[in-house]
Design an enzyme around this catalytic site. Structure first.
Site, PDB file in Angstrom:
ATOM      1  N   THR A   8       4.763 -20.663   4.621  1.00 45.59           N
ATOM      2  CA  THR A   8       5.750 -19.880   5.362  1.00 45.59           C
ATOM      3  C   THR A   8       6.778 -19.283   4.419  1.00 45.59           C
ATOM      4  O   THR A   8       7.050 -19.835   3.355  1.00 45.59           O
ATOM      5  CB  THR A   8       6.479 -20.733   6.429  1.00 45.59           C
ATOM      6  OG1 THR A   8       7.265 -19.862   7.248  1.00 45.59           O
ATOM      7  CG2 THR A   8       7.385 -21.774   5.817  1.00 45.59           C
ATOM      8  N   ASP A  71       0.672 -20.834  13.211  1.00 50.42           N
ATOM      9  CA  ASP A  71       0.774 -19.559  13.897  1.00 50.42           C
ATOM     10  C   ASP A  71       1.284 -19.849  15.300  1.00 50.42           C
ATOM     11  O   ASP A  71       0.869 -20.824  15.933  1.00 50.42           O
ATOM     12  CB  ASP A  71      -0.591 -18.857  13.938  1.00 50.42           C
ATOM     13  CG  ASP A  71      -0.419 -17.347  14.052  1.00 50.42           C
ATOM     14  OD1 ASP A  71       0.629 -16.824  13.622  1.00 50.42           O
ATOM     15  OD2 ASP A  71      -1.330 -16.679  14.580  1.00 50.42           O
ATOM     16  N   THR A  72       2.195 -18.999  15.741  1.00 43.14           N
ATOM     17  CA  THR A  72       2.832 -19.219  17.042  1.00 43.14           C
ATOM     18  C   THR A  72       2.695 -17.982  17.901  1.00 43.14           C
ATOM     19  O   THR A  72       2.789 -16.861  17.406  1.00 43.14           O
ATOM     20  CB  THR A  72       4.337 -19.527  16.847  1.00 43.14           C
ATOM     21  OG1 THR A  72       4.465 -20.769  16.160  1.00 43.14           O
ATOM     22  CG2 THR A  72       5.067 -19.628  18.177  1.00 43.14           C
ATOM     23  N   PHE A 151      15.991 -17.750  16.562  1.00 45.26           N
ATOM     24  CA  PHE A 151      15.394 -16.521  16.020  1.00 45.26           C
ATOM     25  C   PHE A 151      14.313 -16.023  16.980  1.00 45.26           C
ATOM     26  O   PHE A 151      14.033 -16.653  18.002  1.00 45.26           O
ATOM     27  CB  PHE A 151      14.812 -16.777  14.613  1.00 45.26           C
ATOM     28  CG  PHE A 151      13.600 -17.671  14.610  1.00 45.26           C
ATOM     29  CD1 PHE A 151      13.735 -19.045  14.727  1.00 45.26           C
ATOM     30  CD2 PHE A 151      12.314 -17.151  14.508  1.00 45.26           C
ATOM     31  CE1 PHE A 151      12.623 -19.877  14.737  1.00 45.26           C
ATOM     32  CE2 PHE A 151      11.193 -17.973  14.516  1.00 45.26           C
ATOM     33  CZ  PHE A 151      11.354 -19.338  14.627  1.00 45.26           C
TER      34      PHE A 151
HETATM   35  P1  IMP Z   1       4.814 -16.496  13.452  1.00 43.50           P
HETATM   36  O1  IMP Z   1       3.832 -17.516  13.842  1.00 43.50           O
HETATM   37  O2  IMP Z   1       5.924 -17.029  12.633  1.00 43.50           O
HETATM   38  O3  IMP Z   1       4.190 -15.257  12.881  1.00 43.50           O
HETATM   39  O4  IMP Z   1       5.567 -16.068  14.766  1.00 43.50           O
HETATM   40  C1  IMP Z   1       5.024 -15.168  15.682  1.00 43.50           C
HETATM   41  C2  IMP Z   1       6.125 -14.578  16.505  1.00 43.50           C
HETATM   42  O5  IMP Z   1       6.658 -15.575  17.363  1.00 43.50           O
HETATM   43  C3  IMP Z   1       7.313 -14.000  15.747  1.00 43.50           C
HETATM   44  O6  IMP Z   1       7.745 -12.842  16.417  1.00 43.50           O
HETATM   45  C4  IMP Z   1       8.363 -15.060  15.832  1.00 43.50           C
HETATM   46  O7  IMP Z   1       9.658 -14.517  15.809  1.00 43.50           O
HETATM   47  C5  IMP Z   1       8.051 -15.663  17.187  1.00 43.50           C
HETATM   48  N1  IMP Z   1       8.414 -17.074  17.182  1.00 43.50           N
HETATM   49  C6  IMP Z   1       7.796 -18.066  16.512  1.00 43.50           C
HETATM   50  N2  IMP Z   1       8.423 -19.224  16.732  1.00 43.50           N
HETATM   51  C7  IMP Z   1       9.474 -18.936  17.553  1.00 43.50           C
HETATM   52  C8  IMP Z   1      10.499 -19.728  18.110  1.00 43.50           C
HETATM   53  O8  IMP Z   1      10.608 -20.930  17.891  1.00 43.50           O
HETATM   54  N3  IMP Z   1      11.375 -19.084  18.906  1.00 43.50           N
HETATM   55  C9  IMP Z   1      11.293 -17.760  19.181  1.00 43.50           C
HETATM   56  N4  IMP Z   1      10.378 -16.968  18.663  1.00 43.50           N
HETATM   57  C10 IMP Z   1       9.448 -17.556  17.856  1.00 43.50           C
END
Ligand code: IMP
Length: 196
Positions: A8, A71-72, A151
């Site tokens: 990350t 990944d989220t 965020f």
């Molecule tokens: P990534 O997995 O970090 O690429 O996140 C994918 C998307 O989900 C991005 O737009 C992040 O800002 C959003 N995101 C991931 N985790 C959170 C969270 O805990 N709160 C709000 N948005 C999240």
């Protein structure tokens, strides 16, 4: 001490994972610590695929480390699970939290069912073997943004059992039940079993 490389560039996520794994005998390092400042391509069709792609990419280059990636996605019921795998770029090609939230709010402007969830997949690769851990927090999408903490989509996500957004609740409360915390706790359990 064995090293865990966490894929990350997000300082917030790094802090979170370091807190949960603080008592284990692993040193957690980030991409920044290795001077890596590019985004690993996320070309998968699912969160699971993307997490695997990221950790295998690093495992090939750093075979002696434990690799962790995550990944989220935000999955909204009335939008058939969207934005899902494109959560980071829902509002356009650039990662822009405000545009992303605007698009969600506008898509749901006439929608009564605002339920959804955040889902995190953590991939752990060590010595060629991958394990995945899932964490989910259910909730609903607010009708407007609220709160200045956190965020991403935090200002419009209200977790189940609360009336305030993640951005109102702040990190201390969010950490007790967030999608990522839940996935990291499963990783913690799995790593602990390996140590004992
Ligand atoms: P990534 O997995 O970090 O690429 O996140 C994918 C998307 O989900 C991005 O737009 C992040 O800002 C959003 N995101 C991931 N985790 C959170 C969270 O805990 N709160 C709000 N948005 C999240």
């Amino acid at each position: 001490m064995q090293k865990i490389l966490f894929a990350t560039g997000n300082a917030h996520k790094l802090k979170e994972i370091r807190q949960v794994l603080a008592h284990l005998p692993y040193e957690i390092i980030s991409l920044k610590d290795l001077g890596i400042d590019y985004d690993i391509p996320e070309t998968g069709a699912t969160l699971e695929e993307n997490a695997t792609i990221k950790s295998k990419f690093l495992a090939e280059r750093y075979p002696n480390y434990h690799i962790i990636s995550e990944d989220t996605g935000l999955e909204i019921d009335a939008l058939d699970g969207a934005p899902g795998v494109i959560t980071a770029r829902y509002g356009g090609p650039k990662k822009d939290a405000q545009r992303n939230m605007n698009k969600v709010l506008s898509k749901l402007s006439d929608t009564v069912n605002r339920s959804g969830q955040f889902r995190t997949i953590i991939s752990h690769v060590y010595q060629g073997k991958e394990t995945q851990h899932e964490g989910i927090v259910k909730g609903r999408i607010a009708t407007e943004q609220s709160g200045k903490r956190g965020f991403g989509y935090d200002p419009i996500f209200i977790p189940e059992g609360y009336n305030d957004s993640f951005a109102d609740l702040g990190d201390e409360v969010k950490m007790t039940m967030s999608h990522r915390s839940r996935a990291v706790i499963k990783l913690l359990t799995s790593l602990t079993k390996k140590i004992i």
